[in-house]
Design a protein around this motif. Structure first.
Motif, PDB file in Angstrom:
ATOM      1  N   GLY A 381       0.815  -1.208   0.000  1.00 59.42           N
ATOM      2  CA  GLY A 381       0.000   0.000   0.000  1.00 59.42           C
ATOM      3  C   GLY A 381       0.849   1.258   0.000  1.00 59.42           C
ATOM      4  N   LEU A 382       0.177   2.407  -0.058  1.00 55.16           N
ATOM      5  CA  LEU A 382       0.875   3.690  -0.088  1.00 55.16           C
ATOM      6  C   LEU A 382       1.735   3.903   1.154  1.00 55.16           C
ATOM      7  CD1 LEU A 382      -1.959   6.010  -1.465  1.00 55.16           C
ATOM      8  CD2 LEU A 382       0.067   5.188  -2.699  1.00 55.16           C
ATOM      9  N   GLY A 383       1.267   3.384   2.288  1.00 59.60           N
ATOM     10  CA  GLY A 383       2.039   3.534   3.509  1.00 59.60           C
ATOM     11  C   GLY A 383       3.411   2.891   3.417  1.00 59.60           C
ATOM     12  N   ALA A 384       3.513   1.815   2.663  1.00 58.19           N
ATOM     13  CA  ALA A 384       4.776   1.078   2.550  1.00 58.19           C
ATOM     14  C   ALA A 384       5.792   1.782   1.661  1.00 58.19           C
ATOM     15  CB  ALA A 384       4.505  -0.333   2.024  1.00 58.19           C
ATOM     16  N   VAL A 385       5.361   2.802   0.911  1.00 57.29           N
ATOM     17  CA  VAL A 385       6.308   3.571   0.091  1.00 57.29           C
ATOM     18  C   VAL A 385       6.458   4.996   0.628  1.00 57.29           C
ATOM     19  CG1 VAL A 385       5.893   2.162  -1.956  1.00 57.29           C
ATOM     20  CG2 VAL A 385       4.577   4.264  -1.630  1.00 57.29           C
ATOM     21  N   ASP A 423      -7.225   6.913   0.448  1.00 55.12           N
ATOM     22  CA  ASP A 423      -7.302   6.514   1.860  1.00 55.12           C
ATOM     23  C   ASP A 423      -7.396   4.984   1.990  1.00 55.12           C
ATOM     24  OD1 ASP A 423      -7.644   7.297   4.730  1.00 55.12           O
ATOM     25  OD2 ASP A 423      -9.533   6.237   4.435  1.00 55.12           O
ATOM     26  N   LYS A 424      -8.182   4.369   1.141  1.00 56.12           N
ATOM     27  CA  LYS A 424      -8.310   2.910   1.170  1.00 56.12           C
ATOM     28  C   LYS A 424      -7.023   2.211   0.732  1.00 56.12           C
ATOM     29  CE  LYS A 424     -13.306   2.289   0.591  1.00 56.12           C
ATOM     30  NZ  LYS A 424     -14.367   1.651  -0.246  1.00 56.12           N
ATOM     31  N   SER A 425      -6.133   2.958   0.066  1.00 52.60           N
ATOM     32  CA  SER A 425      -4.920   2.376  -0.485  1.00 52.60           C
ATOM     33  C   SER A 425      -3.715   2.526   0.425  1.00 52.60           C
ATOM     34  CB  SER A 425      -4.620   3.023  -1.848  1.00 52.60           C
ATOM     35  OG  SER A 425      -5.697   2.852  -2.735  1.00 52.60           O
ATOM     36  N   ILE A 426      -3.864   3.171   1.576  1.00 53.66           N
ATOM     37  CA  ILE A 426      -2.742   3.334   2.504  1.00 53.66           C
ATOM     38  C   ILE A 426      -2.222   1.966   2.939  1.00 53.66           C
ATOM     39  CG2 ILE A 426      -1.993   4.226   4.743  1.00 53.66           C
ATOM     40  CD1 ILE A 426      -2.431   6.452   2.757  1.00 53.66           C
ATOM     41  N   GLU A 427      -3.153   1.072   3.255  1.00 58.00           N
ATOM     42  CA  GLU A 427      -2.766  -0.289   3.673  1.00 58.00           C
ATOM     43  C   GLU A 427      -3.692  -1.277   2.953  1.00 58.00           C
ATOM     44  OE1 GLU A 427      -2.435  -2.989   7.749  1.00 58.00           O
ATOM     45  OE2 GLU A 427      -2.562  -0.811   7.897  1.00 58.00           O
ATOM     46  N   LEU A 428      -3.107  -2.089   2.074  1.00 62.05           N
ATOM     47  CA  LEU A 428      -3.902  -3.004   1.246  1.00 62.05           C
ATOM     48  C   LEU A 428      -4.079  -4.370   1.887  1.00 62.05           C
ATOM     49  CD1 LEU A 428      -2.464  -2.167  -2.295  1.00 62.05           C
ATOM     50  CD2 LEU A 428      -4.647  -1.441  -1.325  1.00 62.05           C
TER      51      LEU A 428
END
Length: 429
Positions: A381-385, A423-428
């Motif tokens: 997800g976006l959080g991981a980058v 927002d839904k893509s921060i953590e998949l």
């Protein structure tokens, strides 16, 4: 079930493609291909990583052996910027003129070659031609040189398309130049060249293939637009029967070969199928278009701070294009499901034959896609980058600048919709 109801529906769609030579060893026939253009002097555009594999040098030597002068520019930047494109353009202007331009590399090298071709045959500055509102969206007046694209990665589809993608550093945004004359004249797709592609690059580029096929397959249908005059037609004309055919075949090929190619880079059969899928997907989206995941990807790549992906030999922080596209794709396809439920379900079935459909059919494609991403090592997800909820507003602003892409979405897309998807893509998972 599109939300668009034109007063005078479009009745025409368009299809364009380069000439194509596909197969193991195809690159060895380049001197013959160049003879068709009576080429005496050629510019080869590549990047340092691809140059280090030796392939561009071997190609240049083979041309010289055939009495064709070959000048090599090997400083294309992975994920080009306006500055890196200007450097290549200035080199070509100083070393020219050339009869043909040959791009050897991934989408970055091919896109750099497109910009070089445009600005060595037409007057003006780079930003004159960049899509509005970032640039002036000027159309080229003059014909471009023949451009032969030899991809060494499988995913971007740049060898088939009319698009040149770049980061405009001062605006922290990724955008592009789009015009039919940028499409390469000939694509030479040699799967053997992709054997040196690291697993991380194979994974990220492969997600670009999947999203090209999925976005063009679920794009706004061509007949949902108001009827255009001939002069107003653009390369991205919406989902249509010919693009659908390419997209479906690309998804089927990826279902059987993508994980194998990531797991075992020496599996030439898998590499060949993925290269075929990349070509098919390029022929599809290069005419139908892409939409929300690609629009989101541009600010994600443009606003990266300190992420360094595995497999990429780059000295700068970056989120590779295919990775950036994929990170919001599950949530985006969950959002677009209601525009064409049957297509979203069909796409999931092509990607995961025999998979059990969840109770909520809208989650079928997002689940299938997320499982593939997890299997091939894409960040979760976006959080991981490196992005968090505090970055959503700036990412939304960057996405909304991509109106050329959002116009192809099967539903109207508001800032609130984009914020929800991000927002839904921060953590998949």
């Amino acid at each position: 079930m599109s939300s668009f109801h034109p007063t005078h529906p479009e009745t025409v769609f368009t299809y364009g493609a380069p000439g194509l030579k596909f197969g193991v060893g195809a690159r060895h026939e380049l001197s013959h291909d160049l003879a068709q253009f009576d080429a005496k002097r050629v510019l080869i555009v590549t990047d340092p990583g691809v140059a280090a594999t030796g392939s561009p040098g071997e190609i240049a030597d083979s041309l010289r052996a055939a009495s064709i002068e070959a000048v090599v520019f090997d400083r294309s930047r992975v994920e080009p910027t306006d500055g890196s494109l200007i450097e290549a353009i200035e080199f070509a202007r100083a070393e020219g003129p050339f009869d043909v331009i040959v791009a050897v590399g991934g989408g970055s090298s091919i896109d750099t070659a497109k910009a070089v071709n445009l600005l060595t045959t037409n007057e003006g500055e780079l930003m004159d031609y960049v899509n509005a509102p970032v640039g002036k969206a000027r159309a080229p007046r003059n014909q471009l040189l023949p451009l032969i694209a030899i991809p060494t990665t499988t995913g971007t589809g740049s060898e088939s398309t009319t698009i040149c993608v770049l980061d405009v550093v001062s605006q922290h945004v990724k955008t592009g130049i789009s015009h039919a004359r940028l499409r390469p004249t000939l694509a030479v797709v040699d799967p053997e060249l992709t054997l040196t592609q690291p697993a991380g690059v194979t994974a990220a580029s492969g997600l670009d293939i999947l999203c090209h096929a999925l976005e063009s397959y679920t794009a706004r249908p061509y007949e949902s637009y108001e009827r255009k005059q001939a002069a107003d037609r653009v390369p991205y004309c919406g989902a249509n029967p010919i693009a659908d055919m390419w997209s479906e075949k690309a998804l089927s090929l990826m279902a059987s070969s993508f994980r194998r190619a990531v797991r075992d880079g020496d599996d030439l059969a898998a590499r060949t199928e993925v290269a075929m899928a990349a070509t098919f997907a390029g022929l599809g989206f290069g005419n139908a278009g892409v939409h929300i995941p690609h629009a989101n990807a541009y600010p994600i790549a443009g606003q990266v701070r300190d992420f360094h992906p595995a497999g990429y030999d780059a000295d700068h922080a970056m989120v590779p294009h295919g990775m950036a596209v994929s990170l919001t794709a599950p949530a985006a396809f969950g959002y677009t499901f209601r525009a064409s439920p049957d297509r979203h379900v069909r796409a999931a079935e092509l990607l995961a034959p025999g998979a059990e459909r969840p109770d909520d059919a809208a989650q079928f494609l997002p689940q299938v896609l997320a499982e593939i991403m997890r299997d091939v090592g894409i960040p979760a997800g976006l959080g991981a980058v490196g992005f968090g909820t505090g970055d959503i507003d700036s990412l939304v602003e960057g996405t909304m600048k991509q109106q050329r892409l959002l116009a192809t979405a099967p539903l109207d897309v508001t800032e609130g919709d984009v914020a929800m998807i991000l927002d839904k893509s921060i953590e998949l998972w």
